[in-house]
Design an enzyme around this catalytic site. Structure first.
Site, PDB file in Angstrom:
ATOM      1  N   CYS A 101     -38.292   8.564 -16.745  1.00 44.40           N
ATOM      2  CA  CYS A 101     -37.019   9.299 -16.720  1.00 44.40           C
ATOM      3  C   CYS A 101     -35.860   8.307 -16.745  1.00 44.40           C
ATOM      4  O   CYS A 101     -35.769   7.442 -15.868  1.00 44.40           O
ATOM      5  CB  CYS A 101     -36.910  10.183 -15.480  1.00 44.40           C
ATOM      6  N   LYS A 149     -41.481  21.429 -16.794  1.00 45.57           N
ATOM      7  CA  LYS A 149     -40.478  20.398 -16.518  1.00 45.57           C
ATOM      8  C   LYS A 149     -41.063  19.449 -15.474  1.00 45.57           C
ATOM      9  O   LYS A 149     -41.843  19.882 -14.616  1.00 45.57           O
ATOM     10  CB  LYS A 149     -39.196  21.073 -15.991  1.00 45.57           C
TER      11      LYS A 149
HETATM   12  O1  RRO Z   1     -34.309  15.308 -16.342  1.00 38.75           O
HETATM   13  C1  RRO Z   1     -33.936  14.372 -17.075  1.00 38.75           C
HETATM   14  O2  RRO Z   1     -32.792  13.903 -17.036  1.00 38.75           O
HETATM   15  C2  RRO Z   1     -34.861  13.743 -18.031  1.00 38.75           C
HETATM   16  C3  RRO Z   1     -36.143  13.342 -17.716  1.00 38.75           C
HETATM   17 BR1  RRO Z   1     -36.949  13.696 -16.080  1.00 38.75          BR
HETATM   18  C4  RRO Z   1     -36.912  12.649 -18.673  1.00 38.75           C
HETATM   19  O3  RRO Z   1     -38.060  12.244 -18.454  1.00 38.75           O
HETATM   20  N1  RRO Z   1     -36.341  12.413 -19.876  1.00 38.75           N
HETATM   21  C5  RRO Z   1     -35.092  12.809 -20.187  1.00 38.75           C
HETATM   22  O4  RRO Z   1     -34.628  12.549 -21.312  1.00 38.75           O
HETATM   23  N2  RRO Z   1     -34.358  13.496 -19.244  1.00 38.75           N
END
Ligand code: RRO
Length: 308
Positions: A127, A44
């Site tokens: 993100c 993650k």
């Molecule tokens: O954690 C998120 O809300 C998230 C991330 Br970091 C990302 O790069 N892409 C996404 O769809 N959710």
């Protein structure tokens, strides 16, 4: 016949592994990916400090995919640096996904990763779910500056995870920046940001953060993901590898991404929906297509999509 491929010189037994995001936050989840048929393990996206993420509900399956606004829940770069050597027992490439909340955080994380036990770094410039923080990948000048700063620090091969682009001029501007720097690979695409799904019966949005807005994944986004892979394959230096991501549910989908120019692919929504057995199923389906069509290596088909 060989299904092996490589990203920035790091060999993968086959081209299919997990996308950063679903089911790769905890050490247990990362071990589960290691024990599965995925050909690599990506974490993650990590921040400097641990984060609980956005309020729930923050992920929902929808008819042809998913919507999420997780808000970067993760255990912190310090913890992932502890986890990485423990994941070596799976004998797979290890990829650290990095998404610091500002440039200084990113620099600190990248410095810490220089002596960590990972093979590649994927810097997340896309993100969509942080309140008050626009996606860096949509700001070409800022991306240029971030890459200049980060690439002067890193000792690991580094790639970037990009948001979806929709206009040829934006592909060209971003490709010019990527070609200028020693970027080793790109991953495209992240979820399509700021989608809205409505439950008509309840007359409500379906996730809590940001008034229901979130990143769209799954079948909805495959054509956009393929287009991004194809365009960047045309525009980037040939030594920048491309990892395709977005709406891959089958071996045929993997084959399409490789035809478009990808060297490997990541599974996001399908992994969330079907669990780790999806890696084995999709790998088998992909191998079957390669065999049926008489291909004996990934390189034979990579980028060979024909136009009419
Ligand atoms: O954690 C998120 O809300 C998230 C991330 Br970091 C990302 O790069 N892409 C996404 O769809 N959710």
């Amino acid at each position: 016949m060989s299904y092996s491929t490589s990203i920035a010189g790091i060999k993968l037994q086959h081209p299919i592994f997990n996308a950063s995001g679903p089911l790769c936050v905890t050490l247990e989840e990362l071990h589960d990916i290691g024990a599965s048929h995925a050909s690599a393990i990506i974490t993650k996206s990590m921040t400097k400090e641990p984060r609980l993420g956005n309020p729930e509900p923050r992920y929902k399956d929808i008819p042809h995919g998913s919507i999420n606004s997780m808000g970067l829940p993760n255990h912190s770069c310090k913890k992932y640096i502890e986890y990485l050597p423990q994941l070596r027992k799976h004998s797979k490439p290890l990829i650290a996904s990095v998404s610091g909340l500002c440039l200084d955080d990113n620099k600190e994380i990248i410095r810490a990763l220089n002596s960590a036990d990972c093979d590649l770094i994927e810097l997340n410039l896309s993100c969509p779910n942080l309140v008050g923080k626009p996606q860096i990948g949509y700001d070409v000048e800022q991306s240029d500056n971030v890459l200049k700063e980060i690439l002067s620090i890193t000792k690991k091969p580094l790639g970037v995870k990009l948001p979806p682009y929709f206009d040829f001029v934006h592909f060209e501007q971003m490709a010019a920046v990527l070609n200028k720097h020693q970027v080793r690979f790109i991953t495209c695409i992240n979820s399509i940001g700021n989608a809205l799904f409505i439950d008509a019966e309840k007359e409500k949005v379906i996730i809590k953060p940001k008034g229901g807005f979130g990143g769209l994944g799954g079948h909805y986004i495959k054509p956009t993901a393929l287009a991004n892979v194809r365009k960047f394959y045309e525009l980037l230096r040939k030594d920048i590898d491309i990892i395709g991501c977005g709406g891959i549910y089958s071996g045929t989908d993997v084959f399409e991404f490789i035809l478009a120019g990808a060297s490997a692919v990541q599974l996001g929504t399908v992994f969330m929906q079907q669990g780790h057995t999806c890696f084995e199923r999709i790998e088998k389906e992909f191998n079957h297509i390669m065999h049926r069509k008489g291909y004996t290596s990934i390189d034979q088909m990579k980028g060979t999509l024909r136009e009419l």
